[in-house]
Design a protein around this motif. Structure first.
Motif, PDB file in Angstrom:
ATOM      1  N   LYS A 174       0.827  -1.203   0.000  1.00 25.03           N
ATOM      2  CA  LYS A 174       0.000   0.000   0.000  1.00 25.03           C
ATOM      3  C   LYS A 174       0.869   1.264   0.000  1.00 25.03           C
ATOM      4  CE  LYS A 174      -3.756   0.410   2.332  1.00 25.03           C
ATOM      5  NZ  LYS A 174      -4.748   0.467   3.437  1.00 25.03           N
ATOM      6  N   GLN A 175       1.923   1.248   0.817  1.00 23.09           N
ATOM      7  CA  GLN A 175       2.826   2.390   0.843  1.00 23.09           C
ATOM      8  C   GLN A 175       3.559   2.529  -0.500  1.00 23.09           C
ATOM      9  OE1 GLN A 175       3.096   4.699   3.113  1.00 23.09           O
ATOM     10  NE2 GLN A 175       1.772   3.741   4.645  1.00 23.09           N
ATOM     11  N   TYR A 176       3.984   1.390  -1.025  1.00 23.67           N
ATOM     12  CA  TYR A 176       4.711   1.414  -2.304  1.00 23.67           C
ATOM     13  C   TYR A 176       3.833   1.973  -3.418  1.00 23.67           C
ATOM     14  CZ  TYR A 176       7.538  -0.207  -6.236  1.00 23.67           C
ATOM     15  OH  TYR A 176       8.297  -0.257  -7.378  1.00 23.67           O
ATOM     16  N   ASN A 177       2.580   1.518  -3.491  1.00 25.11           N
ATOM     17  CA  ASN A 177       1.661   2.011  -4.519  1.00 25.11           C
ATOM     18  C   ASN A 177       1.467   3.523  -4.404  1.00 25.11           C
ATOM     19  OD1 ASN A 177       1.303  -0.556  -5.517  1.00 25.11           O
ATOM     20  ND2 ASN A 177      -0.706  -0.870  -4.585  1.00 25.11           N
ATOM     21  N   GLY A 178       1.217   3.959  -3.167  1.00 26.28           N
ATOM     22  CA  GLY A 178       0.970   5.383  -2.975  1.00 26.28           C
ATOM     23  C   GLY A 178       2.168   6.239  -3.324  1.00 26.28           C
ATOM     24  N   MET A 179       3.350   5.822  -2.906  1.00 27.14           N
ATOM     25  CA  MET A 179       4.546   6.629  -3.150  1.00 27.14           C
ATOM     26  C   MET A 179       4.970   6.570  -4.607  1.00 27.14           C
ATOM     27  SD  MET A 179       6.624   5.711   0.352  1.00 27.14           S
ATOM     28  CE  MET A 179       7.416   7.255   0.710  1.00 27.14           C
ATOM     29  N   LEU A 180       4.825   5.395  -5.222  1.00 28.20           N
ATOM     30  CA  LEU A 180       5.161   5.279  -6.641  1.00 28.20           C
ATOM     31  C   LEU A 180       4.251   6.168  -7.469  1.00 28.20           C
ATOM     32  CD1 LEU A 180       6.776   3.795  -8.886  1.00 28.20           C
ATOM     33  CD2 LEU A 180       4.887   2.148  -8.968  1.00 28.20           C
ATOM     34  N   ASP A 181       2.946   6.090  -7.236  1.00 25.04           N
ATOM     35  CA  ASP A 181       1.997   6.938  -7.961  1.00 25.04           C
ATOM     36  C   ASP A 181       2.318   8.411  -7.767  1.00 25.04           C
ATOM     37  OD1 ASP A 181       0.752   4.644  -8.683  1.00 25.04           O
ATOM     38  OD2 ASP A 181      -1.225   5.182  -7.898  1.00 25.04           O
ATOM     39  N   PHE A 182       2.591   8.762  -6.508  1.00 26.67           N
ATOM     40  CA  PHE A 182       2.798  10.173  -6.196  1.00 26.67           C
ATOM     41  C   PHE A 182       4.008  10.724  -6.944  1.00 26.67           C
ATOM     42  CE2 PHE A 182       3.873  13.876  -3.665  1.00 26.67           C
ATOM     43  CZ  PHE A 182       2.618  14.416  -3.429  1.00 26.67           C
ATOM     44  N   GLU A 183       5.112   9.995  -6.952  1.00 26.19           N
ATOM     45  CA  GLU A 183       6.307  10.519  -7.616  1.00 26.19           C
ATOM     46  C   GLU A 183       6.161  10.528  -9.124  1.00 26.19           C
ATOM     47  OE1 GLU A 183      11.098  10.491  -7.391  1.00 26.19           O
ATOM     48  OE2 GLU A 183      10.056   8.797  -6.489  1.00 26.19           O
ATOM     49  N   VAL A 184       5.573   9.483  -9.682  1.00 27.51           N
ATOM     50  CA  VAL A 184       5.383   9.462 -11.140  1.00 27.51           C
ATOM     51  C   VAL A 184       4.508  10.633 -11.582  1.00 27.51           C
ATOM     52  CG1 VAL A 184       4.362   8.180 -13.053  1.00 27.51           C
ATOM     53  CG2 VAL A 184       5.762   6.984 -11.374  1.00 27.51           C
ATOM     54  N   ASN A 185       3.437  10.873 -10.839  1.00 26.18           N
ATOM     55  CA  ASN A 185       2.554  11.982 -11.188  1.00 26.18           C
ATOM     56  C   ASN A 185       3.233  13.331 -10.966  1.00 26.18           C
ATOM     57  OD1 ASN A 185       0.331  10.410 -12.037  1.00 26.18           O
ATOM     58  ND2 ASN A 185      -0.339  10.124  -9.931  1.00 26.18           N
ATOM     59  N   GLU A 186       4.037  13.442  -9.905  1.00 18.88           N
ATOM     60  CA  GLU A 186       4.780  14.688  -9.684  1.00 18.88           C
ATOM     61  C   GLU A 186       5.784  14.925 -10.806  1.00 18.88           C
ATOM     62  OE1 GLU A 186       4.602  17.128  -7.359  1.00 18.88           O
ATOM     63  OE2 GLU A 186       2.799  16.214  -6.543  1.00 18.88           O
ATOM     64  N   ASN A 187       6.443  13.859 -11.256  1.00 18.09           N
ATOM     65  CA  ASN A 187       7.331  13.994 -12.407  1.00 18.09           C
ATOM     66  C   ASN A 187       6.556  14.500 -13.623  1.00 18.09           C
ATOM     67  OD1 ASN A 187       9.413  13.020 -10.872  1.00 18.09           O
ATOM     68  ND2 ASN A 187       9.393  10.964 -11.744  1.00 18.09           N
ATOM     69  N   GLY A 188       5.328  14.000 -13.773  1.00 25.99           N
ATOM     70  CA  GLY A 188       4.493  14.469 -14.877  1.00 25.99           C
ATOM     71  C   GLY A 188       4.161  15.939 -14.755  1.00 25.99           C
ATOM     72  N   HIS A 189       3.893  16.407 -13.521  1.00 24.53           N
ATOM     73  CA  HIS A 189       3.611  17.832 -13.339  1.00 24.53           C
ATOM     74  C   HIS A 189       4.767  18.676 -13.865  1.00 24.53           C
ATOM     75  CE1 HIS A 189       0.523  16.097 -11.050  1.00 24.53           C
ATOM     76  NE2 HIS A 189       0.919  16.368  -9.823  1.00 24.53           N
ATOM     77  N   SER A 190       5.980  18.314 -13.481  1.00 23.76           N
ATOM     78  CA  SER A 190       7.155  19.074 -13.920  1.00 23.76           C
ATOM     79  C   SER A 190       7.360  18.952 -15.425  1.00 23.76           C
ATOM     80  CB  SER A 190       8.405  18.580 -13.180  1.00 23.76           C
ATOM     81  OG  SER A 190       8.293  18.775 -11.787  1.00 23.76           O
ATOM     82  N   THR A 191       7.252  17.715 -15.925  1.00 19.74           N
ATOM     83  CA  THR A 191       7.525  17.476 -17.339  1.00 19.74           C
ATOM     84  C   THR A 191       6.585  18.272 -18.235  1.00 19.74           C
ATOM     85  OG1 THR A 191       8.333  15.246 -16.870  1.00 19.74           O
ATOM     86  CG2 THR A 191       7.643  15.717 -19.140  1.00 19.74           C
TER      87      THR A 191
END
Length: 780
Positions: free
Chosen positions: A210-227
């Motif tokens: 559960k922690q892995y899913n949440g943190m993975l999603d969060f960083e991938v989406n944050e990378n998308g915000h910047s990109t």
């Protein structure tokens, strides 16, 4: 504890990184900065970060985490608690090989930088054990327990750890949350989030996943915000560059096919005939089709990147549902994308915008694009505020968020950016330009300051979002500094301001002494004119003293003809129906640049009032600072350099923008009858004879290859003039089949009429010549 090889490695890494590297990098998330690297290790810590350790204070209310993820255990407690270190080590060794598969050096770097602080790495908190030592101790604890003492069965490993037995099968595989989670187990007791942690423990697969899913999603989406925000910024800024390079293709300017393309997809207004003239009184400006294509592309990118792509895996620890995740993630992306648009619009509004020189696009075009990027910045900012408000109302605590400074500064920024819209309407810009300019600057500064503190109070400098504010503010400050430098280099000058005779006080003449400008727009600052000493206003350069055959520095409508320096034979020169007096004598002329302006509101009205109240003969001397000149329609000389002939159409004071090009017209051809060929024609209509007389010396100084026709009190036959030039041109009168340059400067209705007629003739196939259209219209 006896030093081991792992201990020395830990100390070495700590010393190296403490002086050379920031744990999570530098820059924006995804571009130099990471959030959870490796994610598997961060997921381990996130499960047990709120577990009470033996050294956790019992009477402290200090928060060692973030506002949204509070932690009561201080960093130095994490790095010296044996149970925590061993639990972390066995969790990393169990789950990282079946998820991220990070190399050992990355795990060790994480170990020495993040155990104490979590998300933001800090090398000052040195763990009491290295990763290798903590893992060995944890495996030893695991081996001392019976295999059936936990939910797991046989460990299947010489070290008693089931994860070692599973590593080969799961290496580099990526498993997301299933009902049972990863198929791993241990003899160690299973720790639950928030429970006391006092012995080496095992983190359950479901909790870790559960922690892995949440943190993975969060960083991938944050990378998308910047990109996607960076893509918006780069496309908006640099798209004009390749588009402008088309002008360098050999022969394209003279191509009939290119002229047809321009008349169909670039030059016409996107709807109807109006471009410079508002669609309705006080409403906005309708872009041309070329401008509309750019706006459409930027708008499509803004919409597509706002809506997708995102990643979502559930269940997870960060968001309770997909709806909650959508509200938060899309809202945050809108906030970042607002700043991507902001950086481009700040550049487009700058006078010292380098793209003006690189692309040859007009200042009016960049200001139009500036406004459209502004619409998107406002839209994203408001959407960000609304979606995060909805998220905390439904899934969080809005009242607690409202009490935090980051939220309050976010409100300040949002209110400021929304207030920019009504204060920037065309009717405001036209009626009370000074108010628009002052309010625009103030509100933009409040927005940038609000954004900066919104980020700082939430993240400080941890996630790199503050960089957007630094870039935007840097562009703004650099432009202002360049203006001040140019004015300082130009020095404090004097200007002779006079009312043009026989114009009923409708026109002003401004002669700035000691300044020699060739063309373009100069921004004049009159510090002593009013209490708004900082204001600068655009004036088109008409001519300089060196452009004329007589001295024009006196500020009068006709040059002085007495005095020893003016001795010589006087002659009368007539061009069209304008008669002016010239002198054949050679004399020393001081540097002077002349501007003409129509008295309207604001600074022109103040100047007119100052002249009217002067005890002198309808003139006054006033101090002035000069910033400029700036090209406001690109490099017009280069655009016209390929033209075999040019047609200039002017209305009223619009003649001032055309005079610099006419005064430097080069004639190179002669006819077989040894008569100078007509390479340029000027048609000028003005309502006031006095203005025609004031401009007379400049018209008299035009090269012999320029034909001038001036009409007073009536309109030009624009249709007839354009049809003759494009359709019925006469070689015997200097006409040819070469490229025709058409330059228009006058009232918006006149400019739009010329634009419509030119594209109509070209698209219908009636035009026999390719054309270059330059609309010398200054807008804001």
């Amino acid at each position: 504890m006896k030093p081991t090889r792992g201990s020395f490695v830990s100390v070495a890494l700590t010393s190296l990184h403490a002086v050379t590297v920031l744990a999570d990098g530098v820059g924006m998330i995804g571009f130099g900065k990471t959030l959870y690297h490796p994610t598997c290790a961060f997921a381990c810590r996130n499960v047990i970060r709120n577990c009470r350790l033996s050294c956790t204070p019992t009477d402290s209310t200090a928060n060692h985490g973030t506002a949204h993820n509070p932690v009561t255990t201080p960093p130095d407690c994490f790095v010296r608690d044996a149970a925590f270190l061993r639990t972390m080590a066995i969790c990393i060794d169990t789950y990282c090989p079946i998820s991220d598969s990070p190399p050992l050096d990355l795990i060790e770097d994480y170990w020495v930088s993040h155990l104490g602080t979590g998300t933001l790495g800090d090398y000052q908190y040195v763990p009491a054990m290295s990763y290798v030592d903590a893992l060995a101790a944890a495996r030893a604890d695991e081996m001392r327990l019976p295999a059936n003492s936990s939910a797991g069965g046989d460990n299947g490993s010489g070290h008693g750890g089931h994860s070692h037995g599973m590593r080969a099968a799961h290496l580099k595989s990526r498993q997301f949350m299933t009902e049972a989670g990863p198929q791993v187990s241990s003899a160690l007791p299973t720790i639950k989030a928030g429970a006391p942690l006092n012995v080496t423990s095992f983190i359950a697969p479901k909790d870790w996943q559960k922690q892995y899913n949440g943190m993975l999603d969060f960083e991938v989406n944050e990378n998308g915000h910047s990109t996607y925000s960076i893509v918006i910024m780069l496309v908006a800024i640099f798209l004009p560059v390749p588009l402008s390079l088309i002008r360098f293709l050999p022969g394209i300017a003279k191509s009939p096919q290119w002229s047809w393309f321009q008349s169909a997809l670039i030059d016409p207004a996107v709807l109807g005939r109006r471009h410079r003239e508002p669609a309705a009184p006080g409403m906005g400006i309708i872009p041309t089709r070329g401008q509309a294509l750019y706006i459409a592309l930027i708008s499509i990118l803004n919409l597509v990147f706002l809506l997708a792509p995102y990643v979502a895996h559930h269940p997870q620890s960060t968001f309770p549902s997909l709806a909650a995740q959508t509200l938060s993630v899309m809202g945050n992306r809108a906030g970042v994308m607002a700043m991507g648009n902001c950086v481009a619009l700040f550049l487009f509004a700058a006078r010292n915008n380098v793209l003006l020189w690189v692309t040859d696009w007009s200042c009016g075009t960049y200001l139009l694009l500036h406004r459209w990027l502004g619409y998107w910045a406002v839209f994203h900012t408001v959407l960000h505020s609304i979606m995060l408000l909805g998220y905390y109302n439904v899934y969080g605590s809005y009242q607690s968020e409202l009490a935090r400074l980051y939220w309050q500064w976010g409100i300040v920024g949002t209110v400021a950016v929304v207030a920019i819209l009504p204060s920037s309407l065309l009717v405001v810009r036209q009626k009370i330009y000074e108010f628009f300019l002052a309010s625009h600057v103030v509100l933009v500064l409040i927005f940038i300051i609000g954004y900066y503190y919104h980020i700082w109070y939430c993240y400080q400098y941890k996630w790199g979002y503050e960089i957007w504010a630094f870039i935007a503010a840097g562009i703004w400050a650099t432009d202002r500094l360049a203006r001040l430098v140019r004015m300082a280099l130009g020095g404090y000058r004097t200007a002779t301001v006079s009312l043009v005779h026989d114009t009923d006080g409708e026109y002003l003449r401004v002669d700035v002494n000691g300044v020699q400008l060739s063309d373009g727009v100069a921004y004049l600052c009159f510090p002593t004119l009013s209490w708004r000493f900082w204001e600068t206003h655009p004036f088109s350069v008409a001519f300089s003293s060196l452009d004329l055959k007589t001295d024009s520095s006196s500020g009068s409508d006709t040059p002085p003809t007495s005095g020893p320096e003016h001795e010589g034979k006087e002659t009368t020169v007539e061009k069209s129906n304008v008669t002016v007096l010239t002198s054949s004598a050679n004399f020393t002329r001081p540097k002077t640049t002349t501007f003409f302006a129509r008295v309207r509101t604001g600074v022109t009205r103040a100047l007119g009032s100052r002249v009217a109240g002067s005890t002198q003969s309808q003139s006054t001397v006033i101090r002035v600072l000069v910033d400029g000149p700036y090209p406001h329609s690109g490099d017009v000389r280069r655009q016209l350099s390929h033209c075999s002939s040019t047609l200039y159409l002017a209305g009223g004071v619009g003649i001032t923008a055309l005079l610099p090009y006419l005064l430097r017209t080069t004639t190179t051809a002669t006819t077989t009858t040894n008569r100078q060929a007509i390479t340029s024609r000027l048609f000028w209509a003005t309502r006031k004879a006095g203005l025609a007389a004031a401009v007379g010396p400049a018209l008299a100084a035009l090269p012999a290859g320029v034909e001038v026709e001036t009409v007073v009190g009536q309109r030009l036959d624009l249709d007839g003039i354009l049809e003759k030039a494009l359709v019925h041109h006469d070689r015997e009168e200097g006409g040819d089949d070469g490229l025709l340059g058409i330059v228009v400067c006058g009232p918006p209705g006149m400019a739009d009429h010329v634009r419509h007629k030119v594209v109509q003739l070209s698209r219908s196939g009636l035009a026999k010549r390719a054309y270059v259209l330059v609309d010398e219209g200054f807008s804001w």
